[in-house]
Design a protein around this motif. Structure first.
Motif, mmCIF file in Angstrom:
data_model
loop_
_atom_site.group_PDB
_atom_site.id
_atom_site.type_symbol
_atom_site.label_atom_id
_atom_site.label_comp_id
_atom_site.label_asym_id
_atom_site.label_seq_id
_atom_site.Cartn_x
_atom_site.Cartn_y
_atom_site.Cartn_z
ATOM 1 N N GLN A 24 -1.116 2.857 5.444
ATOM 2 C CA GLN A 24 -0.889 3.752 6.837
ATOM 3 C C GLN A 24 0.574 4.168 7.062
ATOM 4 O O GLN A 24 1.029 5.078 7.428
ATOM 5 C CB GLN A 24 -1.849 4.334 7.447
ATOM 6 C CG GLN A 24 -3.574 4.518 7.572
ATOM 7 C CD GLN A 24 -4.822 3.563 8.061
ATOM 8 O OE1 GLN A 24 -4.545 3.324 8.860
ATOM 9 N NE2 GLN A 24 -5.171 4.771 9.173
ATOM 10 N N MET A 25 1.032 3.033 7.433
ATOM 11 C CA MET A 25 2.162 2.170 8.694
ATOM 12 C C MET A 25 3.516 2.963 7.351
ATOM 13 O O MET A 25 3.884 3.285 8.205
ATOM 14 C CB MET A 25 2.493 1.194 9.355
ATOM 15 C CG MET A 25 3.330 1.208 10.118
ATOM 16 S SD MET A 25 3.069 1.925 11.706
ATOM 17 C CE MET A 25 4.360 1.857 12.606
ATOM 18 N N ASP A 26 3.028 2.155 6.048
ATOM 19 C CA ASP A 26 4.188 2.754 5.257
ATOM 20 C C ASP A 26 4.100 4.146 5.145
ATOM 21 O O ASP A 26 4.877 4.725 5.044
ATOM 22 C CB ASP A 26 3.760 1.630 3.896
ATOM 23 C CG ASP A 26 3.748 0.844 4.035
ATOM 24 O OD1 ASP A 26 4.367 -0.136 4.714
ATOM 25 O OD2 ASP A 26 3.270 -0.149 3.091
ATOM 26 N N ASN A 27 3.481 5.270 5.184
ATOM 27 C CA ASN A 27 3.467 6.315 4.647
ATOM 28 C C ASN A 27 3.483 7.398 6.103
ATOM 29 O O ASN A 27 4.158 7.966 5.949
ATOM 30 C CB ASN A 27 1.838 7.033 4.334
ATOM 31 C CG ASN A 27 1.203 6.286 3.144
ATOM 32 O OD1 ASN A 27 1.813 6.448 2.189
ATOM 33 N ND2 ASN A 27 -0.118 6.408 2.801
ATOM 34 N N LEU A 58 -3.209 9.546 7.411
ATOM 35 C CA LEU A 58 -2.532 8.257 7.026
ATOM 36 C C LEU A 58 -2.589 8.488 5.953
ATOM 37 O O LEU A 58 -1.779 7.028 5.294
ATOM 38 C CB LEU A 58 -1.470 7.944 8.362
ATOM 39 C CG LEU A 58 -1.417 9.025 9.156
ATOM 40 C CD1 LEU A 58 -0.490 8.174 9.915
ATOM 41 C CD2 LEU A 58 0.602 8.664 7.817
ATOM 42 N N TYR A 59 -3.263 8.883 4.560
ATOM 43 C CA TYR A 59 -3.894 8.398 3.052
ATOM 44 C C TYR A 59 -3.406 9.037 2.818
ATOM 45 O O TYR A 59 -3.430 9.993 2.200
ATOM 46 C CB TYR A 59 -5.211 7.375 2.744
ATOM 47 C CG TYR A 59 -6.096 6.428 3.530
ATOM 48 C CD1 TYR A 59 -4.999 5.593 3.312
ATOM 49 C CD2 TYR A 59 -6.334 6.716 4.594
ATOM 50 C CE1 TYR A 59 -5.293 4.143 4.305
ATOM 51 C CE2 TYR A 59 -7.295 5.252 5.769
ATOM 52 C CZ TYR A 59 -6.088 4.058 5.409
ATOM 53 O OH TYR A 59 -6.244 2.910 5.532
ATOM 54 N N ASN A 60 -2.474 9.238 1.230
ATOM 55 C CA ASN A 60 -1.986 9.643 0.331
ATOM 56 C C ASN A 60 -3.312 10.147 -0.824
ATOM 57 O O ASN A 60 -3.954 9.087 -1.819
ATOM 58 C CB ASN A 60 -1.367 9.203 -0.338
ATOM 59 C CG ASN A 60 -0.199 10.105 -1.291
ATOM 60 O OD1 ASN A 60 -0.564 11.276 -1.153
ATOM 61 N ND2 ASN A 60 0.763 9.886 -2.414
ATOM 62 N N LEU A 61 -3.826 11.281 -0.710
ATOM 63 C CA LEU A 61 -5.019 11.360 -1.323
ATOM 64 C C LEU A 61 -4.922 12.671 -2.459
ATOM 65 O O LEU A 61 -4.407 13.908 -2.473
ATOM 66 C CB LEU A 61 -6.397 12.131 -0.046
ATOM 67 C CG LEU A 61 -6.082 11.442 0.814
ATOM 68 C CD1 LEU A 61 -7.501 12.327 2.035
ATOM 69 C CD2 LEU A 61 -6.966 10.266 0.359
ATOM 70 N N ALA A 62 -5.782 12.321 -3.715
ATOM 71 C CA ALA A 62 -5.882 12.893 -5.137
ATOM 72 C C ALA A 62 -6.576 14.164 -4.545
ATOM 73 O O ALA A 62 -7.696 14.046 -3.803
ATOM 74 C CB ALA A 62 -6.461 11.860 -5.780
ATOM 75 N N SER A 63 -7.135 14.631 -5.346
ATOM 76 C CA SER A 63 -8.419 15.986 -5.515
ATOM 77 C C SER A 63 -9.618 15.740 -6.164
ATOM 78 O O SER A 63 -8.634 15.714 -7.237
ATOM 79 C CB SER A 63 -7.903 17.066 -4.905
ATOM 80 O OG SER A 63 -8.105 17.788 -4.739
ATOM 81 N N ASP A 64 -10.481 15.516 -5.454
ATOM 82 C CA ASP A 64 -11.616 15.565 -7.422
ATOM 83 C C ASP A 64 -11.311 16.908 -7.532
ATOM 84 O O ASP A 64 -12.261 16.830 -8.623
ATOM 85 C CB ASP A 64 -13.133 15.863 -6.599
ATOM 86 C CG ASP A 64 -13.316 14.327 -5.461
ATOM 87 O OD1 ASP A 64 -12.458 13.334 -6.217
ATOM 88 O OD2 ASP A 64 -14.014 13.896 -4.379
ATOM 89 N N GLY A 85 -3.022 14.597 -1.030
ATOM 90 C CA GLY A 85 -1.617 14.343 -0.312
ATOM 91 C C GLY A 85 -1.911 14.289 0.985
ATOM 92 O O GLY A 85 -2.965 14.171 1.780
ATOM 93 N N LEU A 86 -0.832 13.757 1.658
ATOM 94 C CA LEU A 86 -1.060 12.877 3.322
ATOM 95 C C LEU A 86 -1.137 14.213 4.310
ATOM 96 O O LEU A 86 -1.464 13.743 4.893
ATOM 97 C CB LEU A 86 0.636 12.294 3.453
ATOM 98 C CG LEU A 86 0.601 11.093 3.002
ATOM 99 C CD1 LEU A 86 2.399 10.583 3.222
ATOM 100 C CD2 LEU A 86 -0.501 9.677 3.534
ATOM 101 N N PHE A 87 -0.785 15.549 3.597
ATOM 102 C CA PHE A 87 -0.604 16.167 4.554
ATOM 103 C C PHE A 87 -2.194 17.393 3.543
ATOM 104 O O PHE A 87 -2.312 18.894 4.655
ATOM 105 C CB PHE A 87 0.788 16.912 5.188
ATOM 106 C CG PHE A 87 1.225 17.005 5.338
ATOM 107 C CD1 PHE A 87 1.740 17.007 6.974
ATOM 108 C CD2 PHE A 87 2.654 16.027 5.133
ATOM 109 C CE1 PHE A 87 2.456 15.419 7.884
ATOM 110 C CE2 PHE A 87 3.255 14.881 5.284
ATOM 111 C CZ PHE A 87 3.199 15.650 6.610
ATOM 112 N N GLN A 88 -2.335 16.852 3.070
ATOM 113 C CA GLN A 88 -3.711 18.043 1.872
ATOM 114 C C GLN A 88 -2.931 19.380 1.980
ATOM 115 O O GLN A 88 -3.540 20.510 2.171
ATOM 116 C CB GLN A 88 -5.055 17.952 3.352
ATOM 117 C CG GLN A 88 -5.696 16.547 2.886
ATOM 118 C CD GLN A 88 -6.302 15.994 1.717
ATOM 119 O OE1 GLN A 88 -7.405 16.703 1.541
ATOM 120 N NE2 GLN A 88 -5.443 15.901 0.675
#
Length: 157
Positions: A24-27, A58-64, A85-88
């Motif tokens: 999260q801190m790296d992002n 603060l995680y880079n999320l993929a989407s189902d 992504g981070l900002f959805q």
């Protein structure tokens, strides 16, 4: 005898603050670095971090909903429409391609580009500025992250 030249120090990763883990801190650092490159003032950096805290923790999320998003580096998944992504951000809403939005630096740049288009955004509350960019179904949700986002930004600048 001359001393051997010192190797340049490897850049250190930012030490996590405000209860964040290292990923999260790296992002957060990517978001802040992009904002600083774009000459975004400190308040804008706080808006961006608070937004990413709300949208993705603060995680880079993929989407189902978008199997393609799993082809790119990610740190978990979400299932809110086609948000990634981070900002959805949603490719279907014109934020960029799946590949672009899965890159934290691109996603941050897209967020800031939209933020600076909001009239008088610097006069708005953090949550109102975030909402003006994100158009969330939960417009007041960003406010709860303001204090932690401020701590993170101050640790990174």
């Amino acid at each position: 005898k001359k001393a051997a030249p010192k190797k340049p120090a490897k850049p250190t990763r930012p030490r996590p603050v405000a209860g964040l883990d290292q990923r999260q801190m790296d992002n957060a650092k990517v978001i802040v670095d992009v904002g600083r490159d774009m000459k975004i003032p400190r308040r804008g950096l706080i808006v961006a971090i608070a937004t990413a805290m709300q949208e993705s923790d603060l995680y880079n999320l993929a989407s189902d909903v978008l199997p393609e998003s799993y082809e790119y580096p990610h740190q978990g998944s979400g299932s809110d429409h086609d948000s990634v992504g981070l900002f959805q951000q949603r490719p279907s809403s014109g934020w960029g391609t799946v590949a672009e939005l899965m890159r934290p630096a691109y996603a941050a740049r897209a967020f800031y580009a939209a933020l600076v288009e909001v009239p008088d955004w610097q006069e708005l509350s953090i949550t109102a500025a975030a909402q003006a960019v994100q158009i969330s179904a939960f417009p007041d949700a960003y406010a709860q992250h303001e204090e932690r986002a401020t701590t993170v930004v101050d640790a990174l600048i």
